[in-house]
Scaffold this motif. Structure first.
Motif, PDB file in Angstrom:
ATOM      1  N   SER A  24       0.799  -1.237   0.109  1.00  0.00           N
ATOM      2  CA  SER A  24       0.033  -0.086   0.043  1.00  0.00           C
ATOM      3  C   SER A  24       0.799   1.296   0.002  1.00  0.00           C
ATOM      4  N   LYS A  84       0.498   4.278  -2.474  1.00  0.00           N
ATOM      5  CA  LYS A  84      -0.883   4.136  -2.960  1.00  0.00           C
ATOM      6  C   LYS A  84      -1.881   4.687  -2.163  1.00  0.00           C
ATOM      7  N   ASP A  85      -1.743   4.309  -1.006  1.00  0.00           N
ATOM      8  CA  ASP A  85      -2.894   4.580   0.189  1.00  0.00           C
ATOM      9  C   ASP A  85      -2.310   4.783   1.472  1.00  0.00           C
ATOM     10  N   ASN A  86      -1.826   5.946   1.998  1.00  0.00           N
ATOM     11  CA  ASN A  86      -1.412   6.552   3.126  1.00  0.00           C
ATOM     12  C   ASN A  86      -2.298   5.902   4.168  1.00  0.00           C
ATOM     13  N   ALA A  87      -3.545   6.100   4.274  1.00  0.00           N
ATOM     14  CA  ALA A  87      -4.490   5.639   5.485  1.00  0.00           C
ATOM     15  C   ALA A  87      -4.334   4.226   5.547  1.00  0.00           C
ATOM     16  N   LYS A  88      -4.284   3.441   4.534  1.00  0.00           N
ATOM     17  CA  LYS A  88      -4.119   1.995   4.893  1.00  0.00           C
ATOM     18  C   LYS A  88      -3.015   1.712   5.500  1.00  0.00           C
ATOM     19  N   VAL A  89      -1.720   2.172   5.165  1.00  0.00           N
ATOM     20  CA  VAL A  89      -0.530   2.040   5.579  1.00  0.00           C
ATOM     21  C   VAL A  89      -0.392   2.634   7.098  1.00  0.00           C
ATOM     22  N   GLN A  90      -1.091   3.611   7.478  1.00  0.00           N
ATOM     23  CA  GLN A  90      -1.011   3.957   8.932  1.00  0.00           C
ATOM     24  C   GLN A  90      -1.686   2.934   9.614  1.00  0.00           C
ATOM     25  N   ARG A  91      -2.832   2.392   9.062  1.00  0.00           N
ATOM     26  CA  ARG A  91      -3.731   1.469   9.733  1.00  0.00           C
ATOM     27  C   ARG A  91      -3.056   0.090  10.067  1.00  0.00           C
ATOM     28  N   SER A 128       5.646   7.089   4.434  1.00  0.00           N
ATOM     29  CA  SER A 128       4.559   7.228   3.667  1.00  0.00           C
ATOM     30  C   SER A 128       3.595   8.457   4.146  1.00  0.00           C
ATOM     31  N   ALA A 134       2.682  11.808   2.074  1.00  0.00           N
ATOM     32  CA  ALA A 134       1.212  12.318   2.005  1.00  0.00           C
ATOM     33  C   ALA A 134       1.012  13.786   2.598  1.00  0.00           C
TER      34      ALA A 134
END
Length: 216
Positions: free
Chosen positions: A63, A66-73, A98, A102
């Motif tokens: 991720s 591509k998807d920082n929110a998913k990386v953080q989760r 990440s 972002a």
């Protein structure tokens, strides 16, 4: 077959010893077996934890960018479930990068602070350098220097001094910055490709590279 007199005496002595110490001996043996079993169980637990954390870490990597929110989760999940593994520290550093990319400075700083508080010495040193860089970008100069304060391991001392020099230049404290860059050169191996950049920065603020360093 009947015991002879000597055997009977030996048996009587053994019974007397067992009556006095047998129960304690049993507990010692049991405790030893339990400790051995517990050690094997702990090793299995550690291996299992690392394997699960590795799987989540690999999934998180897909991720990145591509998807920082998913990386953080994902990083938060690894840290909460497998905080004792190296993957937790690695995930925090990846998540910080990440978040930085972002433009989520709050998350980036939180991830780096987690490593500083929970990580081992090497990961902690890396996190301090990166956090100081984030704070430098935010012009939080005093806070950045505070992050770098204190002793640092020899392998990171050059990088720490270099980062301090950058912060001091931003504060227009050129005398102190020159001293920091010189300390960085002293602590940086002559074969390190980063030396040339430190030398350029030192010279750019009116410093001179010592002859023995310049000839390296």
């Amino acid at each position: 077959m009947a015991y002879d007199l000597e055997e009977q005496e030996q048996l009587a002595s053994l019974k007397a010893w067992w009556a006095k110490y047998g129960n304690l001996t049993s507990w010692v043996v049991i405790a030893g077996l339990a400790a051995f079993s517990g050690w094997n169980g702990w090793n299995y637990y550690q291996r299992n934890q690392a394997a699960q954390a590795s799987t989540l870490y690999d999934e998180m990597q897909t991720s990145v960018g591509k998807d920082n929110a998913k990386v953080q989760r994902a990083a938060g999940d690894i840290q909460s479930r497998f905080g004792a593994t190296a993957y937790a520290q690695m995930s925090a550093l990846v998540a910080a990068k990440s978040a930085f990319d972002a433009n989520d400075m709050k998350a980036a700083k939180a991830q780096l602070q987690w490593v500083i508080e929970k990580g081992n010495e090497e990961y902690k040193a890396v996190a301090k350098l990166r956090l100081a860089g984030v704070l430098l970008d935010e012009k939080a100069y005093d806070e950045a220097l505070k992050v770098l304060a204190g002793d640092s391991s020899p392998q990171f001392s050059g990088a720490v001094a270099d980062r301090k020099g950058d912060i001091l230049v931003a504060q227009n404290k050129l005398v102190e910055a020159r001293a920091a860059y010189k300390a960085a050169l002293d602590a940086t191996d002559k074969k390190n490709p980063g030396r040339q950049l430190i030398e350029l920065k030192l010279e750019a603020i009116g410093g001179s590279v010592p002859e023995e360093k310049a000839a390296a």
